[in-house]
Design an enzyme around this catalytic site. Structure first.
Site, PDB file in Angstrom:
ATOM      1  N   ALA A  92     -14.566 -10.559   5.732  1.00  0.00           N
ATOM      2  CA  ALA A  92     -14.210  -9.073   5.502  1.00  0.00           C
ATOM      3  C   ALA A  92     -13.903  -9.361   3.992  1.00  0.00           C
ATOM      4  CB  ALA A  92     -13.182  -8.009   5.927  1.00  0.00           C
ATOM      5  N   TRP A 106       1.186  -1.253   0.198  1.00  0.00           N
ATOM      6  CA  TRP A 106       0.087   0.151   0.318  1.00  0.00           C
ATOM      7  C   TRP A 106       0.649   1.281  -0.105  1.00  0.00           C
ATOM      8  CZ3 TRP A 106      -1.030  -4.597   2.930  1.00  0.00           C
ATOM      9  CH2 TRP A 106      -2.401  -5.172   2.207  1.00  0.00           C
ATOM     10  N   HIS A 112      -6.994   2.377   1.732  1.00  0.00           N
ATOM     11  CA  HIS A 112      -7.436   1.087   1.432  1.00  0.00           C
ATOM     12  C   HIS A 112      -9.032   1.793   2.136  1.00  0.00           C
ATOM     13  CE1 HIS A 112      -5.427  -2.093   4.528  1.00  0.00           C
ATOM     14  NE2 HIS A 112      -5.401  -0.706   4.392  1.00  0.00           N
ATOM     15  N   GLN A 116     -13.360   2.504  -2.791  1.00  0.00           N
ATOM     16  CA  GLN A 116     -13.609   0.998  -1.861  1.00  0.00           C
ATOM     17  C   GLN A 116     -15.028   1.135  -1.794  1.00  0.00           C
ATOM     18  OE1 GLN A 116      -9.706  -0.529  -0.708  1.00  0.00           O
ATOM     19  NE2 GLN A 116      -8.046  -1.026  -1.474  1.00  0.00           N
ATOM     20  N   ARG A 125      -3.221   6.556  -2.958  1.00  0.00           N
ATOM     21  CA  ARG A 125      -2.852   5.687  -3.256  1.00  0.00           C
ATOM     22  C   ARG A 125      -0.775   6.023  -4.373  1.00  0.00           C
ATOM     23  NH1 ARG A 125      -4.023  -0.992  -3.308  1.00  0.00           N
ATOM     24  NH2 ARG A 125      -5.743  -0.727  -1.745  1.00  0.00           N
ATOM     25  N   VAL A 185      -6.293 -11.392   7.821  1.00  0.00           N
ATOM     26  CA  VAL A 185      -6.959 -12.228   7.607  1.00  0.00           C
ATOM     27  C   VAL A 185      -6.317 -13.298   7.360  1.00  0.00           C
ATOM     28  CG1 VAL A 185      -8.985 -11.050   5.820  1.00  0.00           C
ATOM     29  CG2 VAL A 185      -7.160 -12.388   4.726  1.00  0.00           C
TER      30      VAL A 185
END
Ligand code: YSA
Length: 335
Positions: free
Chosen positions: A303, A160, A178, A218, A204, A261
């Site tokens: 998510a 990122w 994000h 997003q 970004r 995650v």
């Protein structure tokens, strides 16, 4: 009215009347009305000339002609006043509509294509029980990275490319890369069960091309509760794809890595014979649950995060993401 001769102008009262009425009738502008007033009623005008000539008449005739000329003056003054009023009321007020112009299609505004796509996506999730929330675009490093299990100096941060508010110190405050920081913020201030959908702008530090912008939208999703499994993730995202792309849509999940995650996946759809990735997703990492103060042995969650511009590009066959932000009406008015 007596026919009278011998005035200074050589005109009788009757002749003057006929000439004055005819000239007033044909005066059709303010300038012509003013010229008429000067010509007939002005200091050197024809009526004044006639009155001045009365002195050369015999006393009896002067009385008769004088009375007739004065009556004429009254008549002409009121005729003139009437014409001036008519002219005022027939002039269109400023800004009025000219009903004789041919009709034109009124131009109207509309929602930006990104907004339309975002609304469609959030509505699909709203109908599945997710609540729409929003969060800050200027974000703290803590929420954008640390609480999402991306510690300082971890190579995952390179994924990122970040725009820092203080470019010299790279300290604490950044433009969010994000919408995932809203996972941490939501869990920090709410207890489960949680089902939220979070649209918003991201930034970004990267060069632009046909599929990359330095600012884009997003849509993030988060569900946390007791007993949530990977099957819930798949079922929810499959239903979403069906609603956005149509009932015969095929989806594919493949392993992917995101620090927040475990396991992580990307979801692709089959589009015109190719598999195209449309979002990242996964089961919320136990560390992320614990960072927010949740008991990770009790709660689980999933998510996901997607780019609405990329989804709109797929659906509408748009070949360059930069059209969304270039403010070109030839593009914007097609939606
Ligand atoms: C992954 C797992 C989760 O559990 C939750 C969220 C995510 C998504 C993760 N936060 C993320 O940002 N992944 S991403 O870098 O791959 O971006 C997600 C989507 O944002 C991409 O699929 C793409 O549609 C869009 N995107 C990313 N960079 C972009 C961009 N769109 C336009 N221009 C860019 N530069």
């Amino acid at each position: 009215m007596p026919k009278t001769e011998g005035t200074q102008t050589g005109e009788t009262v009757e002749e003057l009347k006929l000439a004055a009425v005819a000239a007033l009738d044909s005066a059709d502008s303010n300038d012509q009305l003013e010229a008429w007033r000067v010509d007939f009623m002005g200091r050197k005008g024809r009526l004044t000339g006639l009155l001045r000539g009365l002195g050369s008449l015999e006393i009896d005739e002067r009385k008769v002609v004088g009375a007739a000329a004065n009556r004429l003056r009254g008549e002409l003054e009121s005729l003139f006043e009437e014409r001036v009023n008519q002219s005022k009321s027939s002039q269109a007020p400023v800004g009025s509509i000219d009903i004789t112009l041919p009709g034109r299609k009124p131009s109207h505004g509309g929602l930006h294509p990104s907004t339309q796509m975002i609304r469609e996506i959030t509505q699909a999730f709203n109908e599945m029980g997710f609540q729409t929330i929003e969060g800050p675009e200027v974000e703290l490093e803590k929420y954008n990275f640390d609480m999402l299990n991306i510690p300082a100096d971890h190579p995952a941060r390179d994924q990122w490319d970040t725009i820092w508010v203080d470019d010299d110190t790279h300290n604490d405050v950044l433009l969010r890369t994000h919408t995932s920081p809203m996972q941490a913020r939501t869990m920090e201030t709410n207890d489960p069960p949680i089902r939220v959908i979070v649209p918003g702008k991201c930034y970004r530090y990267e060069s632009t091309d046909a599929t990359h912008e330095w600012h884009f939208n997003q849509v993030e999703g988060l569900a946390v509760d007791e007993g949530i499994t990977f099957a819930d993730l798949k079922g929810t995202l499959y239903e979403f794809a069906r609603r956005i792309f149509g009932p015969s849509m095929k989806v594919r999940f493949r392993c992917d890595f995101f620090p927040f995650v475990e396991p992580g996946v990307d979801m692709s759809i089959e589009w015109q014979g190719n598999w195209l990735e449309i979002m990242g997703a996964g089961m919320v990492h136990p560390k992320v649950l614990e960072n927010a103060g949740y008991d990770s042995t009790k709660y689980t969650g999933f998510a996901f995060g997607m780019g609405p511009e990329r989804i709109s590009m797929l659906r509408n066959e748009i070949t360059d993401i930069r059209h969304f932000f270039s403010n070109d009406l030839r593009f914007l008015t097609q939606f």
